[in-house]
Design a protein around this motif. Structure first.
Motif, PDB file in Angstrom:
ATOM      1  N   GLN A  16       0.732  -1.327  -0.056  1.00 23.48           N
ATOM      2  CA  GLN A  16       0.058  -0.046  -0.046  1.00 23.48           C
ATOM      3  C   GLN A  16       0.770   1.171   0.083  1.00 23.48           C
ATOM      4  N   MET A  17       1.920   1.217   0.791  1.00 24.64           N
ATOM      5  CA  MET A  17       2.947   2.345   0.972  1.00 24.64           C
ATOM      6  C   MET A  17       3.396   2.703  -0.576  1.00 24.64           C
ATOM      7  N   ASP A  25       5.988  13.423  -3.612  1.00 24.12           N
ATOM      8  CA  ASP A  25       7.316  13.750  -3.922  1.00 24.12           C
ATOM      9  C   ASP A  25       8.117  13.890  -2.881  1.00 24.12           C
ATOM     10  N   LEU A  26       7.469  13.921  -1.639  1.00 20.83           N
ATOM     11  CA  LEU A  26       8.236  14.215  -0.434  1.00 20.83           C
ATOM     12  C   LEU A  26       7.958  13.335   0.690  1.00 20.83           C
ATOM     13  N   ALA A 123       3.544  15.956   0.544  1.00 20.40           N
ATOM     14  CA  ALA A 123       4.429  15.151   1.307  1.00 20.40           C
ATOM     15  C   ALA A 123       3.465  14.008   2.062  1.00 20.40           C
ATOM     16  N   LEU A 124       4.080  12.911   2.311  1.00 20.36           N
ATOM     17  CA  LEU A 124       3.556  11.783   2.999  1.00 20.36           C
ATOM     18  C   LEU A 124       4.476  11.791   4.309  1.00 20.36           C
ATOM     19  N   VAL A 125       3.612  11.743   5.574  1.00 20.96           N
ATOM     20  CA  VAL A 125       4.291  11.550   6.876  1.00 20.96           C
ATOM     21  C   VAL A 125       4.279  10.127   7.124  1.00 20.96           C
ATOM     22  N   VAL A 170      -0.372  14.837   2.667  1.00 23.51           N
ATOM     23  CA  VAL A 170      -1.416  13.631   2.568  1.00 23.51           C
ATOM     24  C   VAL A 170      -1.842  13.378   4.211  1.00 23.51           C
ATOM     25  N   ASP A 171      -3.145  13.603   4.368  1.00 27.13           N
ATOM     26  CA  ASP A 171      -3.830  13.357   5.622  1.00 27.13           C
ATOM     27  C   ASP A 171      -3.454  12.169   6.384  1.00 27.13           C
TER      28      ASP A 171
END
Ligand SMILES: Nc1nc2c(ncn2[C@@H]2O[C@H](COP(=O)(O)OP(=O)(O)O)[C@@H](O)[C@H]2O)c(=O)[nH]1
Ligand SMILES: [Mg+2]
Length: 287
Positions: A16-17, A25-26, A123-125, A170-171
Motif C-alpha cells: 500500500q505504501m 514527492d516528499l 508530502a507523506l508522513v 496527505v492526511d
C-alpha cells in the motif's frame, strides 16, 4: 526480555505504501529522538530511495538534547535533511515548515527557472507506530482545510491538505514497522511504549529497563526514587522502589506487577528525566 511480535500485515502495508509513493514527492519520516536507531527501519532507505526525504526526530522534549544534536549532525553529514522537533509544542509548526522550505528551496528554484513551474511538494508522513505522526500532521495542518481529490495512487477519499504555496500533506500517515531482530532495539522500543503490552509484558520490559538504566543511567533511578544506592539485580531494584513507594500487597510482599506498570508509566511521561538510549557512535552505518 524476549519480544514476541509478528506484524502479519507488514507485506500488505508495504504494498500500500508503494502505491501511495507514486502520488507524492516528499517523505517526511518521523522517528523517536529517544531511540533514533530502533525507531527507524533500514528497509525505509530502499522503499523511499527515489524520494526527497526529511527526517524528523520527534519527542525531543523527552530525549537528551546533546544526543539529539549528535544524531542530527550525523544525519546531516550523511547528506540527509534532519531536524529535531517536539510535535506537541506550538512552535513545532513553524520550525518544521521553515525546515521543509529550506530543504526544498534549491529544487523549487531549479524547476521555476528551467520549466517555469511553481512546484508544490506533496508530502507523506511516515514512521513506525507511536512516534507522533498524527500529532505532526495535526500541528502542520493547523486550521488548513483538507480537500478531497481523486489522486492516482491514493485511495479514494484520501484527503490532501494544502499547507502553503509550496507544500501539501496527505492526511493519513504511512505506518511502517520497526525491525525487531536486534534485541537491544526491541528492548528500547518497549521502554518507550512503541511495542504493545501483548507483545512485551510490562514486568519483563521493566526488568530490562531497570537493568539497562542501572548500568548506564543510575542517577535516573536513584534520584527519582530517592534510593541511597542501587541493589545488585533489577529484581531487587524493583522491590526497593516498590517498598519506597508503598506498592505493597496485603501481607507485606511488594507488588512487582504494579511497580513495573508505574515505573514504565513514569518514565514514558518524562518523570525520570531525558534519556536517549542509542548514540550514533554505538550504532552501525544504518543507525
Ligand atoms: N512528549 C511528547 N509527546 C509526543 C510528542 N509527539 C507526540 N507525542 C505523543 O505521543 C503519542 C503518540 O502520538 P501519535 O501522534 O498518535 O503517534 P502516531 O502513532 O505516530 O500517529 C501521543 O500521546 C502524543 O501526544 C512530542 O514531541 N513529545
Ligand atoms: Mg497516528
Amino acid at each position: 526480555m524476549s519480544v514476541q511480535w509478528y506484524p502479519g500485515h507488514m507485506a500488505k502495508a508495504r504494498r500500500q505504501m508503494q502505491d501511495k509513493l507514486k502520488a507524492i514527492d516528499l517523505v517526511l519520516e518521523i522517528a523517536d529522538a529517544r531511540i533514533p536507531a530502533a525507531s527507524r527501519n533500514p528497509d525505509f532507505d530502499d522503499l523511499f530511495r527515489d524520494k526527497k526525504r526529511i527526517l524528523v526526530l520527534n519527542k525531543c522534549d523527552l530525549a537528551d538534547p546533546s544526543a539529539t544534536q549528535k544524531w542530527i549532525r550525523r544525519y546531516t553529514e550523511g547528506g540527509w535533511f534532519a531536524i529535531g522537533s517536539t510535535g506537541t509544542q506550538r512552535s513545532a509548526r513553524k520550525e518544521i515548515l521553515d525546515f521543509i522550505r529550506t530543504s526544498t528551496e534549491a529544487e523549487a528554484k531549479r524547476l521555476l527557472e528551467t520549466k517555469n513551474v511553481r512546484k508544490t511538494f506533496r508530502a507523506l508522513v511516515v514512521g513506525i507506530p507511536n512516534v507522533g505522526k498524527s500529532t505532526i500532521i495535526n500541528t502542520l495542518a493547523g486550521s488548513a482545510a483538507a480537500r478531497t481529490a481523486n489522486i492516482p495512487g491514493l485511495t479514494r477519499g484520501t484527503q490532501v491538505i494544502r499547507i502553503s504555496s509550496y507544500l501539501e500533506l496527505v492526511d493519513s500517515p504511512g505506518v511502517l514497522w520497526p525491525k525487531l531482530e536486534n534485541q537491544e532495539h526491541a528492548n528500547h522500543l518497549a521502554y518507550v511504549g512503541s511495542i504493545g503490552e501483548n507483545a512485551a509484558d510490562p514486568y519483563s520490559v521493566c526488568i530490562s529497563f531497570l537493568r539497562e538504566s542501572a548500568q548506564r543511567f543510575p542517577k535516573l533511578i536513584l534520584e527519582r526514587y530517592r534510593l541511597e544506592e542501587l541493589p545488585e539485580t533489577p529484581e531487587e531494584i524493583l522491590e526497593a522502589i516498590c517498598r519506597k513507594r508503598g506498592w505493597i500487597l496485603r501481607g507485606g510482599a511488594h507488588d512487582p506487577e504494579r511497580g513495573a506498570q508505574m515505573i514504565l508509566q513514569e518514565y514514558r511521561s518524562g518523570k525520570l528525566g531525558r534519556v536517549t538510549w542509542e548514540l550514533p557512535e554505538e550504532e552501525g552505518q544504518n543507525g
